[in-house]
Design a protein around this motif. Structure first.
Motif, PDB file in Angstrom:
ATOM      1  N   GLU A 101     -70.741  26.719  -2.805  1.00 46.47           N
ATOM      2  CA  GLU A 101     -70.602  27.723  -3.854  1.00 46.47           C
ATOM      3  C   GLU A 101     -69.525  27.330  -4.867  1.00 46.47           C
ATOM      4  OE1 GLU A 101     -69.969  31.197  -1.481  1.00 46.47           O
ATOM      5  OE2 GLU A 101     -72.084  31.318  -0.904  1.00 46.47           O
ATOM      6  N   GLN A 102     -68.407  26.789  -4.402  1.00 52.87           N
ATOM      7  CA  GLN A 102     -67.350  26.346  -5.310  1.00 52.87           C
ATOM      8  C   GLN A 102     -67.820  25.179  -6.171  1.00 52.87           C
ATOM      9  OE1 GLN A 102     -63.823  25.515  -3.024  1.00 52.87           O
ATOM     10  NE2 GLN A 102     -63.842  27.544  -2.085  1.00 52.87           N
ATOM     11  N   GLY A 103     -68.543  24.261  -5.568  1.00 53.47           N
ATOM     12  CA  GLY A 103     -69.062  23.119  -6.316  1.00 53.47           C
ATOM     13  C   GLY A 103     -70.047  23.543  -7.383  1.00 53.47           C
ATOM     14  N   GLN A 104     -70.970  24.426  -7.032  1.00 56.04           N
ATOM     15  CA  GLN A 104     -71.952  24.887  -8.010  1.00 56.04           C
ATOM     16  C   GLN A 104     -71.310  25.718  -9.116  1.00 56.04           C
ATOM     17  OE1 GLN A 104     -76.316  25.054  -6.232  1.00 56.04           O
ATOM     18  NE2 GLN A 104     -75.114  26.783  -5.617  1.00 56.04           N
ATOM     19  N   ALA A 105     -70.275  26.469  -8.786  1.00 57.74           N
ATOM     20  CA  ALA A 105     -69.604  27.282  -9.801  1.00 57.74           C
ATOM     21  C   ALA A 105     -68.927  26.407 -10.850  1.00 57.74           C
ATOM     22  CB  ALA A 105     -68.579  28.199  -9.141  1.00 57.74           C
ATOM     23  N   SER A 106     -68.469  25.235 -10.457  1.00 60.78           N
ATOM     24  CA  SER A 106     -67.756  24.386 -11.403  1.00 60.78           C
ATOM     25  C   SER A 106     -68.652  23.400 -12.141  1.00 60.78           C
ATOM     26  CB  SER A 106     -66.630  23.635 -10.698  1.00 60.78           C
ATOM     27  OG  SER A 106     -67.154  22.639  -9.859  1.00 60.78           O
ATOM     28  N   MET A 149     -67.302  17.760  11.599  1.00 62.31           N
ATOM     29  CA  MET A 149     -67.612  19.131  11.289  1.00 62.31           C
ATOM     30  C   MET A 149     -68.934  19.498  11.971  1.00 62.31           C
ATOM     31  SD  MET A 149     -68.300  20.958   7.602  1.00 62.31           S
ATOM     32  CE  MET A 149     -66.599  21.065   7.150  1.00 62.31           C
ATOM     33  N   ASN A 150     -68.959  20.628  12.612  1.00 65.09           N
ATOM     34  CA  ASN A 150     -70.151  21.137  13.263  1.00 65.09           C
ATOM     35  C   ASN A 150     -70.776  22.192  12.351  1.00 65.09           C
ATOM     36  OD1 ASN A 150     -71.735  23.067  14.873  1.00 65.09           O
ATOM     37  ND2 ASN A 150     -71.131  21.777  16.585  1.00 65.09           N
ATOM     38  N   ILE A 151     -71.998  21.961  11.953  1.00 64.55           N
ATOM     39  CA  ILE A 151     -72.667  22.868  11.006  1.00 64.55           C
ATOM     40  C   ILE A 151     -72.673  24.306  11.514  1.00 64.55           C
ATOM     41  CG2 ILE A 151     -74.874  23.420   9.916  1.00 64.55           C
ATOM     42  CD1 ILE A 151     -73.508  21.058   8.633  1.00 64.55           C
ATOM     43  N   LYS A 152     -73.004  24.503  12.782  1.00 68.57           N
ATOM     44  CA  LYS A 152     -73.076  25.870  13.313  1.00 68.57           C
ATOM     45  C   LYS A 152     -71.711  26.552  13.319  1.00 68.57           C
ATOM     46  CE  LYS A 152     -77.230  25.276  15.966  1.00 68.57           C
ATOM     47  NZ  LYS A 152     -77.937  25.473  17.191  1.00 68.57           N
ATOM     48  N   PHE A 172     -79.072  28.077  -2.703  1.00 67.85           N
ATOM     49  CA  PHE A 172     -78.417  29.197  -2.033  1.00 67.85           C
ATOM     50  C   PHE A 172     -78.486  28.974  -0.539  1.00 67.85           C
ATOM     51  CE2 PHE A 172     -79.980  31.004  -6.007  1.00 67.85           C
ATOM     52  CZ  PHE A 172     -78.827  31.607  -6.494  1.00 67.85           C
ATOM     53  N   LEU A 173     -77.365  29.134   0.137  1.00 69.55           N
ATOM     54  CA  LEU A 173     -77.331  29.052   1.594  1.00 69.55           C
ATOM     55  C   LEU A 173     -77.175  30.463   2.147  1.00 69.55           C
ATOM     56  CD1 LEU A 173     -74.998  25.965   2.143  1.00 69.55           C
ATOM     57  CD2 LEU A 173     -77.497  26.048   2.042  1.00 69.55           C
ATOM     58  N   ARG A 174     -77.966  30.761   3.157  1.00 70.96           N
ATOM     59  CA  ARG A 174     -77.938  32.077   3.786  1.00 70.96           C
ATOM     60  C   ARG A 174     -77.006  32.067   4.991  1.00 70.96           C
ATOM     61  NH1 ARG A 174     -84.436  32.262   3.964  1.00 70.96           N
ATOM     62  NH2 ARG A 174     -84.796  32.752   1.766  1.00 70.96           N
ATOM     63  N   ASP A 183     -69.011  25.703  11.528  1.00 67.39           N
ATOM     64  CA  ASP A 183     -68.344  25.680  10.222  1.00 67.39           C
ATOM     65  C   ASP A 183     -69.238  26.139   9.072  1.00 67.39           C
ATOM     66  OD1 ASP A 183     -65.871  24.581  11.221  1.00 67.39           O
ATOM     67  OD2 ASP A 183     -66.934  22.682  11.478  1.00 67.39           O
ATOM     68  N   TRP A 184     -70.277  26.903   9.373  1.00 68.84           N
ATOM     69  CA  TRP A 184     -71.251  27.298   8.349  1.00 68.84           C
ATOM     70  C   TRP A 184     -70.602  28.052   7.183  1.00 68.84           C
ATOM     71  CZ3 TRP A 184     -75.568  25.441   6.862  1.00 68.84           C
ATOM     72  CH2 TRP A 184     -76.393  26.155   5.998  1.00 68.84           C
ATOM     73  N   LYS A 185     -69.652  28.934   7.460  1.00 65.93           N
ATOM     74  CA  LYS A 185     -68.996  29.677   6.374  1.00 65.93           C
ATOM     75  C   LYS A 185     -68.261  28.713   5.438  1.00 65.93           C
ATOM     76  CE  LYS A 185     -68.479  34.132   8.602  1.00 65.93           C
ATOM     77  NZ  LYS A 185     -67.569  35.197   9.000  1.00 65.93           N
ATOM     78  N   LYS A 186     -67.641  27.697   5.995  1.00 64.63           N
ATOM     79  CA  LYS A 186     -66.935  26.711   5.171  1.00 64.63           C
ATOM     80  C   LYS A 186     -67.929  25.893   4.357  1.00 64.63           C
ATOM     81  CE  LYS A 186     -63.477  23.102   5.340  1.00 64.63           C
ATOM     82  NZ  LYS A 186     -62.525  22.365   6.158  1.00 64.63           N
TER      83      LYS A 186
END
Length: 91
Positions: free
Chosen positions: A15-20, A1-4, A44-46, A6-9
């Motif tokens: 966000e899904q992990g923190q929500a649960s 996975m490339n951070i740049k 939080f990720l921007r 795949d940033w949206k993923k």
């Protein structure tokens, strides 16, 4: 996975992990090169591939990031439906 690429993923998974589970962990590197892991309440990720966190007791975390900005963030989706769906799909 490339951070740049795949940033949206990356943001979505966090966000899904923190929500649960309401928390995540951030791994940094101590000045002596040893790993340091801190459980953190909120991250939080921007959209610009940066982020911020809130935690009163994360003193070493901030110091480590100042000397080495490379981190690893772990957020686990603990939702029952997520794991049931993963089990049924086999991934």
């Amino acid at each position: 996975m490339n951070i740049k690429d795949d940033w949206k993923k990356v943001k979505s998974v966090l966000e899904q992990g923190q929500a649960s589970t309401v928390y995540c962990s951030i791994a940094t590197v101590n000045p002596d090169g040893t790993p340091h892991i801190t459980p953190v309440g909120t991250v939080f990720l921007r959209d610009d591939q940066s982020g911020y966190f809130f935690d009163h007791y994360a003193e070493a975390l901030g110091k480590n990031i100042d000397q080495n900005p490379n981190v690893c963030i772990m957020a686990v989706n603990a939702g029952r439906f997520f794991w049931l769906r993963s089990l049924l799909k086999g991934r």
